[in-house]
Design a protein around this motif. Structure first.
Motif, PDB file in Angstrom:
ATOM      1  N   MET A   1       8.079   4.382  10.438  1.00 37.54           N
ATOM      2  CA  MET A   1       7.039   3.594   9.984  1.00 37.54           C
ATOM      3  C   MET A   1       7.001   3.662   8.490  1.00 37.54           C
ATOM      4  O   MET A   1       7.220   4.615   7.853  1.00 37.54           O
ATOM      5  N   ILE A   2       6.365   2.551   7.892  1.00 33.79           N
ATOM      6  CA  ILE A   2       6.341   2.487   6.408  1.00 33.79           C
ATOM      7  C   ILE A   2       4.842   2.356   6.290  1.00 33.79           C
ATOM      8  O   ILE A   2       3.950   1.352   6.780  1.00 33.79           O
ATOM      9  N   GLU A   3       4.246   3.256   5.395  1.00 29.15           N
ATOM     10  CA  GLU A   3       2.863   3.091   4.996  1.00 29.15           C
ATOM     11  C   GLU A   3       2.717   2.961   3.637  1.00 29.15           C
ATOM     12  O   GLU A   3       3.595   3.289   2.691  1.00 29.15           O
ATOM     13  N   ILE A   4       1.861   1.705   3.195  1.00 27.98           N
ATOM     14  CA  ILE A   4       1.805   1.453   1.622  1.00 27.98           C
ATOM     15  C   ILE A   4       0.356   1.812   1.302  1.00 27.98           C
ATOM     16  O   ILE A   4      -0.366   1.270   1.836  1.00 27.98           O
ATOM     17  N   ARG A   5       0.330   2.603   0.178  1.00 22.25           N
ATOM     18  CA  ARG A   5      -0.829   2.863  -0.480  1.00 22.25           C
ATOM     19  C   ARG A   5      -0.905   2.565  -1.959  1.00 22.25           C
ATOM     20  O   ARG A   5       0.149   2.302  -2.559  1.00 22.25           O
ATOM     21  N   ALA A   6      -1.938   1.940  -2.666  1.00 17.99           N
ATOM     22  CA  ALA A   6      -2.228   1.812  -4.134  1.00 17.99           C
ATOM     23  C   ALA A   6      -3.547   2.136  -4.620  1.00 17.99           C
ATOM     24  O   ALA A   6      -4.453   2.242  -3.920  1.00 17.99           O
ATOM     25  N   TRP A   7      -3.259   2.811  -5.609  1.00 18.05           N
ATOM     26  CA  TRP A   7      -4.531   3.046  -6.546  1.00 18.05           C
ATOM     27  C   TRP A   7      -4.516   2.455  -7.830  1.00 18.05           C
ATOM     28  O   TRP A   7      -3.377   2.440  -8.524  1.00 18.05           O
ATOM     29  N   LEU A  13      -8.792   3.422  -4.279  1.00 15.85           N
ATOM     30  CA  LEU A  13      -7.638   3.465  -3.299  1.00 15.85           C
ATOM     31  C   LEU A  13      -7.703   2.650  -2.286  1.00 15.85           C
ATOM     32  O   LEU A  13      -8.553   2.097  -1.724  1.00 15.85           O
ATOM     33  N   ARG A  14      -6.249   1.817  -2.134  1.00 19.20           N
ATOM     34  CA  ARG A  14      -6.394   1.068  -0.868  1.00 19.20           C
ATOM     35  C   ARG A  14      -5.090   1.271  -0.094  1.00 19.20           C
ATOM     36  O   ARG A  14      -4.233   1.877  -0.592  1.00 19.20           O
ATOM     37  N   GLU A  15      -5.332   1.488   1.331  1.00 15.73           N
ATOM     38  CA  GLU A  15      -4.725   2.007   2.204  1.00 15.73           C
ATOM     39  C   GLU A  15      -4.229   0.795   3.223  1.00 15.73           C
ATOM     40  O   GLU A  15      -4.941  -0.117   3.005  1.00 15.73           O
ATOM     41  N   GLY A  16      -3.138   0.949   3.878  1.00 12.81           N
ATOM     42  CA  GLY A  16      -2.671  -0.157   4.866  1.00 12.81           C
ATOM     43  C   GLY A  16      -2.243  -1.307   4.467  1.00 12.81           C
ATOM     44  O   GLY A  16      -2.468  -2.393   4.807  1.00 12.81           O
ATOM     45  N   LEU A  17      -1.781  -1.285   3.260  1.00  8.81           N
ATOM     46  CA  LEU A  17      -1.144  -2.538   2.519  1.00  8.81           C
ATOM     47  C   LEU A  17       0.138  -3.116   3.278  1.00  8.81           C
ATOM     48  O   LEU A  17       0.712  -2.136   3.812  1.00  8.81           O
ATOM     49  N   THR A  18       0.334  -4.104   3.033  1.00 12.21           N
ATOM     50  CA  THR A  18       1.552  -4.933   3.824  1.00 12.21           C
ATOM     51  C   THR A  18       2.852  -4.958   2.922  1.00 12.21           C
ATOM     52  O   THR A  18       2.594  -4.848   1.643  1.00 12.21           O
ATOM     53  N   GLN A  19       3.963  -4.959   3.554  1.00  9.80           N
ATOM     54  CA  GLN A  19       5.106  -5.174   2.804  1.00  9.80           C
ATOM     55  C   GLN A  19       5.094  -6.494   1.928  1.00  9.80           C
ATOM     56  O   GLN A  19       5.704  -6.662   0.954  1.00  9.80           O
ATOM     57  N   GLN A  20       4.433  -7.381   2.522  1.00  8.54           N
ATOM     58  CA  GLN A  20       4.296  -8.548   1.740  1.00  8.54           C
ATOM     59  C   GLN A  20       3.653  -8.640   0.564  1.00  8.54           C
ATOM     60  O   GLN A  20       3.667  -9.166  -0.497  1.00  8.54           O
TER      61      GLN A  20
END
Length: 64
Positions: A1-7, A13-20
């Protein structure tokens, strides 16, 4: 599983971002990006890491 977050200061905070979304996030000087790779993910990390982060496939293999 790959989870991507950004702040970022303006978006928080943004969660559930996609690889795209990852290349644009990494190109932004305002975003701090967290990539969490857990367990086997069907080869997704072996494809993502060399392409997006420009890591040599041998480095990815050693890390995973």
């Amino acid at each position: 599983m790959i989870e991507i977050r950004a702040w970022s200061p303006d978006k928080g905070l943004r969660e559930g971002l996609t690889q795209q979304e990852l290349p644009a996030l990494l190109a932004s000087s305002d975003d701090y990006v967290w990539l969490d790779i857990a367990g086997k993910n069907g080869g997704a990390s072996e494809k993502l890491l060399p392409h997006v982060f420009k890591l040599h496939p041998s480095v990815v293999e050693d890390c995973l």
